[in-house]
Design a protein around this motif. Structure first.
Motif, PDB file in Angstrom:
ATOM      1  N   TRP A   1      13.466  -1.265  -8.680  1.00 43.84           N
ATOM      2  CA  TRP A   1      13.125   0.165  -8.609  1.00 43.84           C
ATOM      3  C   TRP A   1      12.337   0.465  -7.343  1.00 43.84           C
ATOM      4  N   TYR A   2      11.369  -0.385  -7.043  1.00 42.96           N
ATOM      5  CA  TYR A   2      10.599  -0.204  -5.810  1.00 42.96           C
ATOM      6  C   TYR A   2      11.522  -0.249  -4.595  1.00 42.96           C
ATOM      7  N   ILE A   3      12.380  -1.247  -4.533  1.00 42.01           N
ATOM      8  CA  ILE A   3      13.263  -1.403  -3.383  1.00 42.01           C
ATOM      9  C   ILE A   3      14.229  -0.231  -3.282  1.00 42.01           C
ATOM     10  N   ASP A   4      14.760   0.197  -4.418  1.00 43.39           N
ATOM     11  CA  ASP A   4      15.673   1.345  -4.413  1.00 43.39           C
ATOM     12  C   ASP A   4      14.982   2.616  -3.926  1.00 43.39           C
ATOM     13  N   ASN A   5      13.675   2.678  -4.070  1.00 44.32           N
ATOM     14  CA  ASN A   5      12.917   3.846  -3.645  1.00 44.32           C
ATOM     15  C   ASN A   5      12.365   3.713  -2.231  1.00 44.32           C
ATOM     16  N   GLY A   6      12.847   2.713  -1.504  1.00 41.63           N
ATOM     17  CA  GLY A   6      12.598   2.661  -0.068  1.00 41.63           C
ATOM     18  C   GLY A   6      11.300   2.051   0.394  1.00 41.63           C
ATOM     19  N   VAL A   7      10.660   1.213  -0.447  1.00 40.60           N
ATOM     20  CA  VAL A   7       9.403   0.624   0.001  1.00 40.60           C
ATOM     21  C   VAL A   7       9.670  -0.371   1.128  1.00 40.60           C
ATOM     22  N   HIS A   8       8.632  -0.647   1.903  1.00 40.00           N
ATOM     23  CA  HIS A   8       8.765  -1.549   3.044  1.00 40.00           C
ATOM     24  C   HIS A   8       8.229  -2.944   2.726  1.00 40.00           C
ATOM     25  N   GLY A   9       7.384  -3.035   1.721  1.00 36.17           N
ATOM     26  CA  GLY A   9       6.830  -4.316   1.313  1.00 36.17           C
ATOM     27  C   GLY A   9       6.236  -4.199  -0.070  1.00 36.17           C
ATOM     28  N   LEU A  10       5.885  -5.330  -0.666  1.00 36.03           N
ATOM     29  CA  LEU A  10       5.292  -5.361  -1.994  1.00 36.03           C
ATOM     30  C   LEU A  10       4.007  -6.178  -1.962  1.00 36.03           C
ATOM     31  N   PHE A  11       2.935  -5.597  -2.507  1.00 35.94           N
ATOM     32  CA  PHE A  11       1.684  -6.323  -2.700  1.00 35.94           C
ATOM     33  C   PHE A  11       1.755  -6.882  -4.122  1.00 35.94           C
ATOM     34  N   ALA A  12       2.175  -8.139  -4.234  1.00 37.99           N
ATOM     35  CA  ALA A  12       2.656  -8.673  -5.503  1.00 37.99           C
ATOM     36  C   ALA A  12       1.568  -9.149  -6.447  1.00 37.99           C
ATOM     37  N   MET A  13       0.378  -9.403  -5.969  1.00 35.41           N
ATOM     38  CA  MET A  13      -0.701  -9.836  -6.854  1.00 35.41           C
ATOM     39  C   MET A  13      -1.998  -9.229  -6.363  1.00 35.41           C
ATOM     40  N   CYS A  14      -2.529  -8.296  -7.142  1.00 36.07           N
ATOM     41  CA  CYS A  14      -3.715  -7.538  -6.750  1.00 36.07           C
ATOM     42  C   CYS A  14      -4.391  -7.036  -8.023  1.00 36.07           C
ATOM     43  N   ARG A  15      -5.341  -6.157  -7.886  1.00 36.35           N
ATOM     44  CA  ARG A  15      -6.052  -5.652  -9.066  1.00 36.35           C
ATOM     45  C   ARG A  15      -5.096  -4.934 -10.012  1.00 36.35           C
ATOM     46  N   SER A  16      -4.174  -4.139  -9.471  1.00 34.52           N
ATOM     47  CA  SER A  16      -3.207  -3.435 -10.323  1.00 34.52           C
ATOM     48  C   SER A  16      -2.302  -4.389 -11.082  1.00 34.52           C
ATOM     49  N   SER A  17      -2.189  -5.616 -10.582  1.00 30.43           N
ATOM     50  CA  SER A  17      -1.359  -6.632 -11.242  1.00 30.43           C
ATOM     51  C   SER A  17      -2.101  -7.329 -12.375  1.00 30.43           C
ATOM     52  N   ASP A  18      -3.325  -6.874 -12.696  1.00 33.25           N
ATOM     53  CA  ASP A  18      -4.166  -7.538 -13.692  1.00 33.25           C
ATOM     54  C   ASP A  18      -4.533  -8.955 -13.251  1.00 33.25           C
ATOM     55  N   MET A  19      -4.735  -9.153 -11.938  1.00 38.61           N
ATOM     56  CA  MET A  19      -4.920 -10.520 -11.440  1.00 38.61           C
ATOM     57  C   MET A  19      -6.174 -11.187 -12.006  1.00 38.61           C
ATOM     58  N   PHE A  20      -7.206 -10.398 -12.308  1.00 36.84           N
ATOM     59  CA  PHE A  20      -8.420 -10.991 -12.854  1.00 36.84           C
ATOM     60  C   PHE A  20      -8.237 -11.434 -14.306  1.00 36.84           C
ATOM     61  N   GLN A  21      -7.211 -10.929 -14.960  1.00 44.01           N
ATOM     62  CA  GLN A  21      -6.964 -11.260 -16.351  1.00 44.01           C
ATOM     63  C   GLN A  21      -5.839 -12.291 -16.537  1.00 44.01           C
ATOM     64  N   LEU A  22      -5.157 -12.648 -15.460  1.00 44.22           N
ATOM     65  CA  LEU A  22      -4.089 -13.641 -15.528  1.00 44.22           C
ATOM     66  C   LEU A  22      -4.646 -15.039 -15.277  1.00 44.22           C
TER      67      LEU A  22
ATOM     68  N   THR B   1       6.732  -2.174 -21.455  1.00 44.33           N
ATOM     69  CA  THR B   1       5.804  -1.729 -22.490  1.00 44.33           C
ATOM     70  C   THR B   1       4.597  -1.054 -21.835  1.00 44.33           C
ATOM     71  N   LEU B   2       3.751  -0.453 -22.650  1.00 43.81           N
ATOM     72  CA  LEU B   2       2.524   0.160 -22.144  1.00 43.81           C
ATOM     73  C   LEU B   2       1.368  -0.828 -22.075  1.00 43.81           C
ATOM     74  N   LYS B   3       1.628  -2.084 -22.386  1.00 43.40           N
ATOM     75  CA  LYS B   3       0.563  -3.078 -22.440  1.00 43.40           C
ATOM     76  C   LYS B   3       0.034  -3.441 -21.062  1.00 43.40           C
ATOM     77  N   SER B   4      -1.286  -3.567 -20.974  1.00 46.76           N
ATOM     78  CA  SER B   4      -1.964  -4.058 -19.784  1.00 46.76           C
ATOM     79  C   SER B   4      -3.190  -4.821 -20.234  1.00 46.76           C
ATOM     80  N   ARG B   5      -3.494  -5.900 -19.580  1.00 46.58           N
ATOM     81  CA  ARG B   5      -4.702  -6.649 -19.916  1.00 46.58           C
ATOM     82  C   ARG B   5      -5.956  -5.976 -19.377  1.00 46.58           C
ATOM     83  N   MET B   6      -5.787  -5.030 -18.472  1.00 50.83           N
ATOM     84  CA  MET B   6      -6.928  -4.262 -17.969  1.00 50.83           C
ATOM     85  C   MET B   6      -7.381  -3.218 -18.968  1.00 50.83           C
ATOM     86  N   ASN B   7      -6.491  -2.751 -19.783  1.00 52.97           N
ATOM     87  CA  ASN B   7      -6.814  -1.669 -20.723  1.00 52.97           C
ATOM     88  C   ASN B   7      -5.965  -1.869 -21.959  1.00 52.97           C
ATOM     89  N   ARG B   8      -6.542  -2.442 -22.984  1.00 57.76           N
ATOM     90  CA  ARG B   8      -5.786  -2.775 -24.192  1.00 57.76           C
ATOM     91  C   ARG B   8      -5.629  -1.602 -25.148  1.00 57.76           C
TER      92      ARG B   8
END
Length: 311
Positions: free
Chosen positions: A35-56, A272-279
Motif C-alpha cells: 500500500w505504501y509503495i502503491d501510494n508513491g513513497v520514496h522509502g520506508l522507516f521500518a522500525m521506529c516508535r510507530s512500529s512499537d519498537m520499544f514493545q517488541l 487489526t486495531l491492536k497495538s502494543r503501544m495502546n492496548r
C-alpha cells in the motif's frame, strides 16, 4: 566506496500489525508495504516508535525489518532503528543485527546514545565508538521524543554529516528555525534531513530540505509524495496542499496507534486495531471512528478536486 545516496521524498514511519493473539501479523505487514509503495513513497522507516519498537523483542524487531527488506525487493529504500536495549553493549548487538540485514541505513536514536544529563561530548564519543565498531555500516539519526527528547545542535549534525557515514535524519524539533539551521548544516554532506513536522514541509523543501518522515504519512502518503516531488513546479497548488496537510496534523494526537489502523482497514488492508503501544481498543469510540471515516472521505474529495485537471 561512498555511501548510497537516499532519495528525497516521503518516508512513512511504519506500523507493526498484530494478529488477535498479539503476535506480529506478517500478512498484514506485506499488505501495508504494498500500500505504501502503491501510494508513491520514496522509502520506508521500518522500525521506529510507530512500529512499537520499544514493545517488541529483539528477535521480533529483527524479523520485522528483515521481512520489510525482503518484500520491498529494492523497489524503495529501507532504513530501520531498534537499538533499544538498556545497556550500551546490548545496543551494539541490536545495531549489529539490524546492520546485517542490509538496510540502507541503521538509524541511531539520539536519546539512547547518552543520558539526559550528559552533554554532546558524551554523545559524540559513543557515536565514535559505534562508527569504529561497524566500519562498513551506513547510519541515520532519529530525534525520538520518547522516553525523553534529545535534539541535536546544528554543529553536532554537521559533524555527523562530515563523517560521511550518515545519510538519513528524522528531525523532530517542530521548530522551523532549528529545521532551517540543520538543513544548512548538512549541505555538502551525504546526510539528508526529513522532517516530522507537517506545517513546515513546504518551507523546508524550499530551503533545501529533503522530505518528510512522520506519522501523517500513514494517512495520506500520496499527498506527501506529490508535495515532495512537485513543490517547485506549481507554487499555488503546492501551497494549497501544504495548508491541507498542515491542518490535518491535528489527527496525530487523536488515538494515533488505533486510528491509523482503522484508516488502513478502510483502505482495504486486513489489519487489526491492536497495538502494543495502546492496548485499550475499547477507548476508540464510535465518535473516533466517525472522525476517521470523515477524514478519509474529505481526504479523497480533496485529492479528486485538486488533481481533477492533472498534476
Amino acid at each position: 566506496m561512498g555511501v548510497k545516496e537516499l532519495p528525497n521524498g516521503v518516508w512513512p514511519v511504519m506500523l507493526t500489525p498484530f494478529a488477535q493473539d498479539g503476535s506480529v501479523d506478517y500478512n498484514a505487514l506485506e499488505q501495508l508495504i504494498e500500500w505504501y509503495i502503491d501510494n508513491g513513497v520514496h522509502g520506508l522507516f521500518a522500525m521506529c516508535r510507530s512500529s512499537d519498537m520499544f514493545q517488541l523483542t529483539r528477535d521480533e524487531r529483527i524479523d520485522v525489518v528483515r521481512f520489510v527488506q525482503e518484500k520491498t525487493a529494492g523497489r524503495v529504500s529501507v532504513v530501520a532503528s531498534g537499538h533499544v536495549s538498556d545497556s550500551f553493549e546490548e545496543q551494539l548487538k541490536d545495531i549489529e543485527a539490524i546492520s546485517e540485514i542490509g538496510v540502507d541505513a541503521v538509524v541511531l536514536i539520539t536519546n539512547i546514545l547518552a543520558q539526559a544529563e550528559d552533554g554532546e561530548d558524551v554523545w559524540k564519543r559513543n557515536v565514535e565508538t559505534i562508527l569504529e565498531r561497524f566500519p562498513g555500516t551506513t547510519f541515520g539519526l532519529y530525534e525520538c521524543p520518547s522516553p525523553f527528547q534529545r535534539l541535536l545542535s546544528p554543529e553536532l549534525i554537521k559533524w555527523c554529516g562530515e563523517t560521511g557515514r550518515f545519510t538519513f535524519m528524522k528531525e523532530c524539533s517542530n521548530n522551523l528555525g532549528q529545521i532551517l539551521e540543520k538543513i544548512k548544516a548538512v549541505q555538502g554532506t551525504p546526510l539528508k534531513i526529513y522532517i516530522a513536522n507537517n506545517p513546515h514541509l513546504l518551507e523546508a523543501m524550499q530551503a533545501g530540505g529533503h522530505g518528510y518522515s512522520g506519522m501523517q504519512a500513514t494517512y495520506q502518503p500520496d499527498l506527501y509524495s506529490w508535495l515532495t516531488n512537485h513543490w517547485n513546479e506549481d507554487a499555488e497548488k503546492a501551497a494549497l496542499v501544504q495548508s491541507y496537510l498542515g491542518a490535518t496534523c491535528a489527527f496525530e494526537g487523536r488515538q494515533y496507534y488505533i486510528a491509523t489502523r482503522y484508516y488502513l482497514q478502510l483502505e482495504g488492508i486486513d489489519i487489526t486495531l491492536k497495538s502494543r503501544m495502546n492496548r485499550a481498543v475499547g477507548d476508540f469510540r464510535p465518535t473516533n471512528r466517525r472522525e476517521i471515516e470523515q477524514f478519509r472521505a474529505y481526504n479523497r474529495y480533496f485529492k479528486k478536486t485538486l488533481f481533477s485537471q492533472g498534476g
